[in-house]
Design a protein around this motif. Structure first.
Motif, PDB file in Angstrom:
ATOM      1  N   GLN A  84       0.261   7.501   9.382  1.00 41.61           N
ATOM      2  CA  GLN A  84      -1.190   7.462   9.400  1.00 41.61           C
ATOM      3  C   GLN A  84      -1.680   7.204   7.982  1.00 41.61           C
ATOM      4  N   ALA A  85      -2.417   6.118   7.831  1.00 42.60           N
ATOM      5  CA  ALA A  85      -2.972   5.756   6.541  1.00 42.60           C
ATOM      6  C   ALA A  85      -4.441   6.168   6.486  1.00 42.60           C
ATOM      7  N   HIS A  86      -5.039   6.028   5.322  1.00 38.92           N
ATOM      8  CA  HIS A  86      -6.451   6.378   5.154  1.00 38.92           C
ATOM      9  C   HIS A  86      -7.352   5.563   6.064  1.00 38.92           C
ATOM     10  N   THR A  87      -6.891   4.374   6.466  1.00 36.20           N
ATOM     11  CA  THR A  87      -7.699   3.534   7.352  1.00 36.20           C
ATOM     12  C   THR A  87      -7.673   4.056   8.782  1.00 36.20           C
ATOM     13  N   GLY A  88      -6.817   5.016   9.046  1.00 34.51           N
ATOM     14  CA  GLY A  88      -6.700   5.570  10.388  1.00 34.51           C
ATOM     15  C   GLY A  88      -5.686   4.873  11.257  1.00 34.51           C
ATOM     16  N   THR A  89      -4.951   3.915  10.677  1.00 32.50           N
ATOM     17  CA  THR A  89      -3.930   3.207  11.465  1.00 32.50           C
ATOM     18  C   THR A  89      -2.556   3.733  11.172  1.00 32.50           C
ATOM     19  N   SER A 112       0.849  -1.190   0.000  1.00 27.72           N
ATOM     20  CA  SER A 112       0.000   0.000   0.000  1.00 27.72           C
ATOM     21  C   SER A 112       0.889   1.245   0.000  1.00 27.72           C
TER      22      SER A 112
END
Length: 62
Positions: free
Chosen positions: A57-62, A38
């Motif tokens: 910080q990724a789009h998934t919030g992790t 990713s």
């Protein structure tokens, strides 16, 4: 196009193999069915492999 999108284009296709990961890790990645990293993985795996700490910080919030 943002900075991440510019860094990750078809001309710069990054694969898990291109990171030079250990054989055991590559086997697990392949077994899990992952094909390409990713955007956040593309950016942080090389930094982690240098032994540096990472907070991302990724789009998934992790």
């Amino acid at each position: 196009m943002n900075v991440i999108e510019e860094a990750i284009t078809d001309e710069n296709l990054v694969t898990f193999e291109s990171f030079g990961l250990r054989k055991e890790i590559m086997q697990s990645i392949n077994h899990a069915g992952f094909k390409t990293p990713s955007p956040i993985q593309q950016m942080v795996i090389p930094v982690i492999m240098e032994g540096r700490d990472v907070v991302g910080q990724a789009h998934t919030g992790t």
